[in-house]
Design an enzyme around this catalytic site. Structure first.
Site, PDB file in Angstrom:
ATOM      1  N   PRO A 170      63.300 -21.476  28.294  1.00 48.63           N
ATOM      2  CA  PRO A 170      64.206 -21.568  29.452  1.00 48.63           C
ATOM      3  C   PRO A 170      65.672 -21.482  29.038  1.00 48.63           C
ATOM      4  O   PRO A 170      66.530 -21.204  29.856  1.00 48.63           O
ATOM      5  CB  PRO A 170      63.890 -22.947  30.034  1.00 48.63           C
ATOM      6  CG  PRO A 170      62.585 -23.334  29.463  1.00 48.63           C
ATOM      7  CD  PRO A 170      62.509 -22.685  28.110  1.00 48.63           C
ATOM      8  N   GLU A 198      58.039 -29.708  23.687  1.00 51.37           N
ATOM      9  CA  GLU A 198      59.437 -29.688  24.156  1.00 51.37           C
ATOM     10  C   GLU A 198      60.156 -28.423  23.724  1.00 51.37           C
ATOM     11  O   GLU A 198      61.289 -28.161  24.127  1.00 51.37           O
ATOM     12  CB  GLU A 198      60.191 -30.933  23.633  1.00 51.37           C
ATOM     13  CG  GLU A 198      59.602 -32.255  24.082  1.00 51.37           C
ATOM     14  CD  GLU A 198      59.388 -32.279  25.603  1.00 51.37           C
ATOM     15  OE1 GLU A 198      58.246 -32.529  26.036  1.00 51.37           O
ATOM     16  OE2 GLU A 198      60.371 -31.981  26.328  1.00 51.37           O
ATOM     17  N   ASP A 254      59.714   2.263  40.686  1.00 50.88           N
ATOM     18  CA  ASP A 254      59.443   0.827  40.858  1.00 50.88           C
ATOM     19  C   ASP A 254      60.677   0.097  41.354  1.00 50.88           C
ATOM     20  O   ASP A 254      61.790   0.561  41.195  1.00 50.88           O
ATOM     21  CB  ASP A 254      59.077   0.220  39.490  1.00 50.88           C
ATOM     22  CG  ASP A 254      57.566   0.178  39.299  1.00 50.88           C
ATOM     23  OD1 ASP A 254      57.129  -0.090  38.186  1.00 50.88           O
ATOM     24  OD2 ASP A 254      56.859   0.447  40.287  1.00 50.88           O
ATOM     25  N   ARG A 298      54.847  -1.209  30.669  1.00 49.90           N
ATOM     26  CA  ARG A 298      54.808  -0.265  31.791  1.00 49.90           C
ATOM     27  C   ARG A 298      55.818   0.863  31.622  1.00 49.90           C
ATOM     28  O   ARG A 298      55.672   1.936  32.196  1.00 49.90           O
ATOM     29  CB  ARG A 298      55.126  -0.985  33.101  1.00 49.90           C
ATOM     30  CG  ARG A 298      54.097  -1.990  33.582  1.00 49.90           C
ATOM     31  CD  ARG A 298      54.628  -2.740  34.796  1.00 49.90           C
ATOM     32  NE  ARG A 298      55.075  -1.815  35.836  1.00 49.90           N
ATOM     33  CZ  ARG A 298      54.263  -1.104  36.599  1.00 49.90           C
ATOM     34  NH1 ARG A 298      52.965  -1.196  36.411  1.00 49.90           N
ATOM     35  NH2 ARG A 298      54.725  -0.269  37.514  1.00 49.90           N
TER      36      ARG A 298
HETATM   37  C1  4FV Z   1      59.827 -20.541  29.552  1.00 47.90           C
HETATM   38  C2  4FV Z   1      60.550 -19.929  30.589  1.00 47.90           C
HETATM   39  C3  4FV Z   1      59.338 -21.929  29.538  1.00 47.90           C
HETATM   40  C4  4FV Z   1      59.493 -24.717  27.896  1.00 47.90           C
HETATM   41  C5  4FV Z   1      58.883 -25.806  27.084  1.00 47.90           C
HETATM   42  C6  4FV Z   1      57.435 -23.886  27.054  1.00 47.90           C
HETATM   43  C7  4FV Z   1      58.386 -23.767  28.207  1.00 47.90           C
HETATM   44  C8  4FV Z   1      57.594 -25.268  26.526  1.00 47.90           C
HETATM   45  N1  4FV Z   1      59.666 -19.634  28.576  1.00 47.90           N
HETATM   46  N2  4FV Z   1      60.790 -18.639  30.207  1.00 47.90           N
HETATM   47  N3  4FV Z   1      60.944 -20.455  31.752  1.00 47.90           N
HETATM   48  N4  4FV Z   1      58.862 -22.378  28.348  1.00 47.90           N
HETATM   49  O1  4FV Z   1      59.408 -22.627  30.541  1.00 47.90           O
HETATM   50  O2  4FV Z   1      60.254 -18.491  28.987  1.00 47.90           O
HETATM   51  O3  4FV Z   1      57.738 -25.212  25.146  1.00 47.90           O
END
Ligand code: 4FV
Length: 249
Positions: free
Chosen positions: A89, A120, A173, A158
């Site tokens: 994230p 985490e 698309d 794609r």
């Molecule tokens: C995520 C996202 C995501 C965070 C903690 C995996 C999680 C755990 N990855 N985009 N949104 N990852 O939420 O790519 O490790």
């Protein structure tokens, strides 16, 4: 296009690659995807991939050693990747432009390593040690990076020639024109009292194209006006948008 995915749940990735255009791309040899179980790169008898966070706090953190070993082993076995991507994230937002960038590297011959976080997240030092860029598929928290890795593999694949049967449809698309897609209809022409727009039954290709472009502009103006800033708009588009804005007031 070559992908190496590092995960503690290999079957999740394999399941996501087993259907549709991606599985056909793999079968046709256009896509080469290797899935690596992170636990295979541990050295302790518990095959530990996580540990307690320095500084305390809830949850666990993914250990650096197995991840760095996995990337090194991939580099030796499959060559130096064009990009190492850690799904998280905290990453830059993944979008169609990013998909085009990644699929465009060496015109579709790129080699990407995808690191799937869990718990985490991963020890921050890993990102620097393996030269990873962080990508996020959206502002929400998943329980793992596997689904995000599958999203990236699907969207990038794609765009690789030969994966989607009709490359034309890829060009048309959503987002490839920078706009949301126009509405789609198929038989029957009348369903539940709802008719398909006449122009689509007319056979007038130019009229159909005009109607679809205006519908895409109207939808984008309605739902994602932010996209209009970066969309490639011509005179006709701007005139149509002005008319749409006038009709809204
Ligand atoms: C995520 C996202 C995501 C965070 C903690 C995996 C999680 C755990 N990855 N985009 N949104 N990852 O939420 O790519 O490790």
């Amino acid at each position: 296009m070559k992908f190496d995915v590092v995960t503690i749940f290999p079957r999740m990735i394999e399941a996501g690659l087993a259907e549709g255009v991606i599985s056909r791309g793999i079968a046709a040899g256009v896509l080469d995807v290797a899935v690596h179980d992170l636990r295979d790169f541990t050295t302790d008898r518990h095959r530990s991939v996580d540990d307690v966070p320095y500084g305390g706090g809830p949850g666990m953190v993914m250990k650096p050693e197995p991840l760095v070993r996995a990337c090194e082993a991939i580099r030796q076995a499959r060559g130096t990747p064009d990009a190492v991507i850690a799904l998280s994230p905290q990453g830059r937002q993944f979008d169609q432009a990013a998909a085009a960038r990644l699929s465009g590297i060496r015109n579709g011959g790129a080699h990407l390593v995808l690191l799937c976080g869990r718990y985490e997240g991963v020890d921050e030092r890993v990102l620097d040690l393996v030269g990873a860029e962080e990508l996020s598929i959206g502002d929400y928290v998943l329980s793992g990076g596997e689904l995000a890795a599958l999203v990236v593999i699907d969207a990038v694949s794609r765009l690789v020639p030969g994966v989607v049967g009709d490359d034309q449809s890829v060009q048309e698309d959503s987002f490839s024109s920078g706009l949301l897609d126009h509405p789609h209809y198929t038989r029957p022409a009348e369903f539940a009292g709802k008719a398909v727009p006449d122009v689509l039954l007319s056979g007038h290709h130019a009229e159909v194209r005009k109607w679809r472009r205006k519908a895409a502009l109207a939808r984008t103006l309605e739902r994602r006006p932010d996209l209009l800033e970066s969309a490639a708009l011509d005179e006709g588009d701007r005139a149509a948008l002005d008319e749409l804005r006038r009709s809204k007031t």
